[in-house]
Design a protein around this motif. Structure first.
Motif, PDB file in Angstrom:
ATOM      1  N   SER A  78      17.056 110.030  75.596  1.00 25.77           N
ATOM      2  CA  SER A  78      16.864 110.074  74.141  1.00 25.77           C
ATOM      3  C   SER A  78      17.910 110.903  73.392  1.00 25.77           C
ATOM      4  N   GLY A  79      19.160 110.804  73.815  1.00 18.07           N
ATOM      5  CA  GLY A  79      20.232 111.517  73.112  1.00 18.07           C
ATOM      6  C   GLY A  79      20.632 110.785  71.842  1.00 18.07           C
ATOM      7  N   ILE A  80      21.208 111.545  70.901  1.00 25.11           N
ATOM      8  CA  ILE A  80      21.777 110.894  69.710  1.00 25.11           C
ATOM      9  C   ILE A  80      23.291 110.736  69.882  1.00 25.11           C
ATOM     10  N   ASP A  81      23.759 110.931  71.107  1.00 26.32           N
ATOM     11  CA  ASP A  81      25.199 110.808  71.379  1.00 26.32           C
ATOM     12  C   ASP A  81      25.549 109.401  71.878  1.00 26.32           C
ATOM     13  N   GLY A  82      26.772 108.988  71.580  1.00 27.97           N
ATOM     14  CA  GLY A  82      27.299 107.733  72.141  1.00 27.97           C
ATOM     15  C   GLY A  82      26.581 106.472  71.686  1.00 27.97           C
ATOM     16  N   ASN A 128      21.661 107.139  55.783  1.00 33.99           N
ATOM     17  CA  ASN A 128      22.298 108.409  55.446  1.00 33.99           C
ATOM     18  C   ASN A 128      21.370 109.273  54.588  1.00 33.99           C
ATOM     19  N   ASN A 129      20.626 110.135  55.268  1.00 35.76           N
ATOM     20  CA  ASN A 129      19.757 111.063  54.529  1.00 35.76           C
ATOM     21  C   ASN A 129      20.356 112.468  54.556  1.00 35.76           C
ATOM     22  N   ASN A 130      21.650 112.506  54.804  1.00 32.50           N
ATOM     23  CA  ASN A 130      22.401 113.755  54.739  1.00 32.50           C
ATOM     24  C   ASN A 130      21.830 114.827  55.678  1.00 32.50           C
ATOM     25  N   GLY A 163      19.716 115.654  59.718  1.00 32.43           N
ATOM     26  CA  GLY A 163      18.706 115.197  60.685  1.00 32.43           C
ATOM     27  C   GLY A 163      17.347 115.086  59.995  1.00 32.43           C
ATOM     28  N   GLY A 164      17.012 113.882  59.562  1.00 32.97           N
ATOM     29  CA  GLY A 164      15.781 113.662  58.787  1.00 32.97           C
ATOM     30  C   GLY A 164      14.526 113.937  59.598  1.00 32.97           C
ATOM     31  N   ILE A 165      14.604 113.785  60.889  1.00 30.46           N
ATOM     32  CA  ILE A 165      13.406 113.931  61.724  1.00 30.46           C
ATOM     33  C   ILE A 165      12.834 115.348  61.648  1.00 30.46           C
ATOM     34  N   PHE A 166      13.730 116.328  61.446  1.00 35.16           N
ATOM     35  CA  PHE A 166      13.257 117.718  61.470  1.00 35.16           C
ATOM     36  C   PHE A 166      12.349 118.030  60.284  1.00 35.16           C
ATOM     37  N   SER A 167      12.467 117.234  59.202  1.00 35.72           N
ATOM     38  CA  SER A 167      11.608 117.462  58.026  1.00 35.72           C
ATOM     39  C   SER A 167      10.156 117.143  58.329  1.00 35.72           C
ATOM     40  N   ASP A 212      22.760 109.349  60.000  1.00 37.05           N
ATOM     41  CA  ASP A 212      24.121 109.803  59.689  1.00 37.05           C
ATOM     42  C   ASP A 212      24.648 110.820  60.713  1.00 37.05           C
ATOM     43  N   ILE A 213      23.754 111.634  61.298  1.00 43.99           N
ATOM     44  CA  ILE A 213      24.252 112.629  62.264  1.00 43.99           C
ATOM     45  C   ILE A 213      24.697 111.921  63.557  1.00 43.99           C
ATOM     46  N   ALA A 214      23.915 110.963  64.005  1.00 46.74           N
ATOM     47  CA  ALA A 214      24.302 110.214  65.213  1.00 46.74           C
ATOM     48  C   ALA A 214      25.576 109.405  64.942  1.00 46.74           C
ATOM     49  N   PHE A 215      25.719 108.916  63.722  1.00 42.24           N
ATOM     50  CA  PHE A 215      26.930 108.161  63.347  1.00 42.24           C
ATOM     51  C   PHE A 215      28.155 109.074  63.459  1.00 42.24           C
ATOM     52  N   LEU A 216      28.016 110.268  62.896  1.00 38.71           N
ATOM     53  CA  LEU A 216      29.113 111.238  62.923  1.00 38.71           C
ATOM     54  C   LEU A 216      29.437 111.645  64.368  1.00 38.71           C
ATOM     55  N   HIS A 217      28.396 111.768  65.176  1.00 36.33           N
ATOM     56  CA  HIS A 217      28.528 112.210  66.568  1.00 36.33           C
ATOM     57  C   HIS A 217      29.462 111.282  67.349  1.00 36.33           C
ATOM     58  N   ASP A 218      29.463 110.010  66.995  1.00 42.65           N
ATOM     59  CA  ASP A 218      30.215 109.015  67.785  1.00 42.65           C
ATOM     60  C   ASP A 218      31.243 108.300  66.904  1.00 42.65           C
ATOM     61  N   ASN A 275      18.408 106.912  68.410  1.00 38.35           N
ATOM     62  CA  ASN A 275      17.266 107.814  68.544  1.00 38.35           C
ATOM     63  C   ASN A 275      17.019 108.555  67.237  1.00 38.35           C
ATOM     64  N   SER A 276      16.023 109.387  67.242  1.00 44.24           N
ATOM     65  CA  SER A 276      15.514 110.054  66.048  1.00 44.24           C
ATOM     66  C   SER A 276      14.631 109.078  65.271  1.00 44.24           C
ATOM     67  N   MET A 277      14.752 108.969  63.947  1.00 40.41           N
ATOM     68  CA  MET A 277      13.802 108.141  63.191  1.00 40.41           C
ATOM     69  C   MET A 277      14.027 106.628  63.324  1.00 40.41           C
ATOM     70  N   PRO A 278      15.276 106.126  63.462  1.00 40.38           N
ATOM     71  CA  PRO A 278      15.419 104.655  63.489  1.00 40.38           C
ATOM     72  C   PRO A 278      14.560 103.981  64.554  1.00 40.38           C
TER      73      PRO A 278
END
Ligand SMILES: Cc1ncc(C[n+]2csc(CCOP(=O)(O)OP(=O)(O)O)c2C)c(N)n1
Length: 583
Positions: free
Chosen positions: A434-438, A486-488, A490-494, A460-466, A406-409
């Motif tokens: 639409s979670g970024i978990d798991g 890896n945009n360091n 949550g890129g979506i918030f921009s 990258d945040i979803a990667f780290l999450h799981d 989820n998010s931008m991908p």
């Protein structure tokens, strides 16, 4: 028969019936109270199983397995917080109608709510997210075995029925748990002796597809025949026969079709990606259908729903395979709860095909938009989130699968994927909640269920999450290639207005992380590459596809540059739309 024998037998019977019903894949998490179930599953000659120290990850893996197979994987865990860790996966499975079976071991009645160790309120813990909550009694020869078996039969039936979803069976055990071979000649077994001697389930539910009611087909045929400008939308469709039938209907009547990424039709090159047309605000103003017929669930993009709100068509019809409420805009005029495949087939030939001039935008628009997207993928340019999605979409084949975080991908793939063939390949995503978990766990289960190599696109945040799901990859039977964008942060918030709140944006929204993806991957024995250009990225993807090993490909990016790239490409596509419409 003593208690130890009864407990062993009881567990063996539960596992045996599950295997007979086709629910033979077990996600086992270690624990003492669940020993009887774990041993019975691990020793069953026809059962397949995988061990997960992390129950949260196990839940998502089971979800991914169901997405690929339409069958429930069976989760086995001990008592206490173990079962609570399934919660996010249960929510997603419930919201997106994916089968799942949970067998949670529990303390017996006399230890509940007494302060006994590792004892929580397990029964009904998933509330309304579970299709059926059931509590088996403590194993006892006072309980007829046939009732235990039919409880399992009903659990599978409820999980795979007209509204598939999670089912939770709480299974209390008294000590001792250690297995023992029971005496199969005990009189208690007499009522199930025939079942023991054969290999069929005691009671199997045969379900037919949800049939349309008698009046709906003539009504729909007439509405479509009378429409001057019909428009079809394919939202989330959970099985291939629905996708194929909906695609056939659109093709045979030449009705413009919006194929969402989750419809199974987005990669079918007989349909232009209308996602691109919706980038232009002039397009929905010009293209005003009088009938919109929407097959399946929600869409990834929000523009089509906004357009339907504006069009306010005379007929806004939704065909969905279940009776769940649907329609956040409250503008549906007719809802048909029946199999999308059966309805689509029944609508064939209901009218003369639309003339080709009824297509929403002329062909050159799509060719020029394609050329603009392809420009972003030029070999020497730095690989970006857009080009990564585009390149991955062009490399996936029917022999492989694709999973989107989820998010931008998921949004980038929906918008920028290149339709690469008429054979749709299997695309997975967790769009129920639409979670970024798991996400890594779900993609791993998806690959295992498909038995095909899968490429996952993840931020990258979803990667780290799981992250600990990387521990699952070594024992997968098919490779998973994880492309980390890896945009360091949550890129979506921009892309949101909050991006201008400078004092809080970086820390509270983007939440940058500075961990090394490469070191993380290597800690789990997975090779990681970091290509800089589109050429190198494509090369890495091709290498991954040719290998049996799981891999990580890191695409390093920058959130600001990503926003600029998206907005520039979007304004080019918008301008193309405007110029085509003004001709
Ligand atoms: C479990 C969960 N927590 C929080 C969110 C809210 N959320 C949506 S996108 C996002 C950031 C994701 O970042 P990343 O995975 O790096 O993807 P990117 O935004 O860069 O595409 C967050 C926190 C969510 N959807 N699910």
């Amino acid at each position: 028969m003593n208690n130890r024998e009864i407990t062993s037998l009881w567990s063996r019977i539960i596992i045996e019936e599950l295997v007979r019903l086709g629910a033979g894949f077990f996600c086992i998490s270690p624990g003492s109270r669940s020993t009887p179930l774990t041993v019975a599953a691990a020793r069953h000659p026809e059962a397949a199983w995988k061990v997960f120290p992390d129950e949260r990850s196990a839940g998502f893996f089971a979800l991914g397995y169901a997405r690929a197979t339409q069958k429930p994987a069976v989760l086995i865990c001990t008592s206490g917080t173990a079962v609570a860790n399934y919660y996010p996966a249960v929510v997603e499975a419930s919201m997106d109608c994916q089968p799942m079976l949970i067998l949670s071991a529990d303390r017996p009645f006399e230890l509940l709510e007494t302060g006994a160790n590792q004892t929580i309120q397990q029964f009904g813990i998933f509330g309304g997210y579970s299709r059926w909550n059931f509590r088996l009694p403590e194993p006892s020869s006072d309980v007829p075995l046939r009732s235990v078996i039919t409880a399992i039969d009903h659990a599978v039936s409820a999980s795979t029925g007209s509204l598939p979803g999670p089912v939770h069976i709480n299974v209390p055990f008294r000590e001792p748990f250690e297995p023992i071979d029971p005496d199969l000649h005990d009189p208690w077994l007499a009522p199930v002796s025939e079942w023991i001697d054969n290999t069929t389930p005691l009671c199997q539910t045969l379900r037919q597809e949800s049939l349309p009611n008698r009046d709906s087909i003539p009504l729909l045929r007439k509405i479509l025949a009378d429409s001057e400008r019909p428009f079809m939308i394919a939202g989330r469709l959970n099985n291939r026969s629905d996708s194929l039938a909906v695609g056939n209907l659109a093709r045979s009547l030449n009705i413009p079709l919006y194929a969402d990424l989750s419809s199974g039709l987005r990669f079918d090159d007989s349909f232009n990606p209308l996602q691109l047309a919706f980038q232009s605000s002039q397009f929905p103003e010009r293209f005003r259908p009088d009938t919109v017929i929407h097959f399946g669930g929600p869409l990834v993009a929000r523009q089509p729903s906004a357009a339907v709100r504006m069009w306010n068509p005379r007929n806004h019809i939704v065909v969905k395979p279940h009776a769940n409420r649907f329609g956040p805009d409250h503008n549906i005029t007719l809802s048909i709860d029946a199999s999308p495949a059966l309805i689509a087939e029944a609508l064939l030939g209901c009218r003369t095909p639309l003339p080709s001039g009824c297509q929403p935008l002329p062909e050159p628009f799509f060719q020029q938009a394609k050329a603009e997207i392809d420009n972003c993928c030029q070999s020497d340019l730095p690989v970006s989130e857009i080009s990564a999605a585009r390149i991955v979409s062009s490399l996936v084949t029917p022999e492989s699968g694709l999973f989107l975080s989820n998010s931008m991908p998921v949004r980038d793939m929906d918008l920028y994927a290149s339709p690469s063939g008429s054979q749709p390949f299997v695309t997975g995503m967790n769009r129920g909640a639409s979670g970024i978990d798991g996400i890594i766990s779900t993609a791993a289960g998806f690959a295992e269920g498909l038995r095909k190599p899968v490429t996952l696109l993840i931020g990258d945040i979803a990667f780290l999450h799981d992250l600990n799901a990387l521990s699952l990859l070594q024992s997968l039977t098919v490779p998973l290639c994880i492309v980390v964008l890896n945009n360091n942060g949550g890129g979506i918030f921009s892309f949101l207005p909050v991006a201008s709140e400078k004092d809080v944006f970086e820390t509270c929204f983007a939440a940058p992380q500075s961990y090394s993806i490469k070191t993380a991957a290597e800690a789990f024995g997975i090779q990681c590459s970091s290509p800089a250009t589109n050429r190198d990225f494509e090369e890495c993807c091709r290498k991954a596809a040719a290998s049996d090993a799981c891999s990580v490909i890191e695409v390093k990016g920058n959130r600001q540059a990503n926003v600029v790239l998206h907005r520039t490409l979007q304004s080019k596509i918008t301008a193309l739309g405007a110029s085509c419409l003004s001709r």
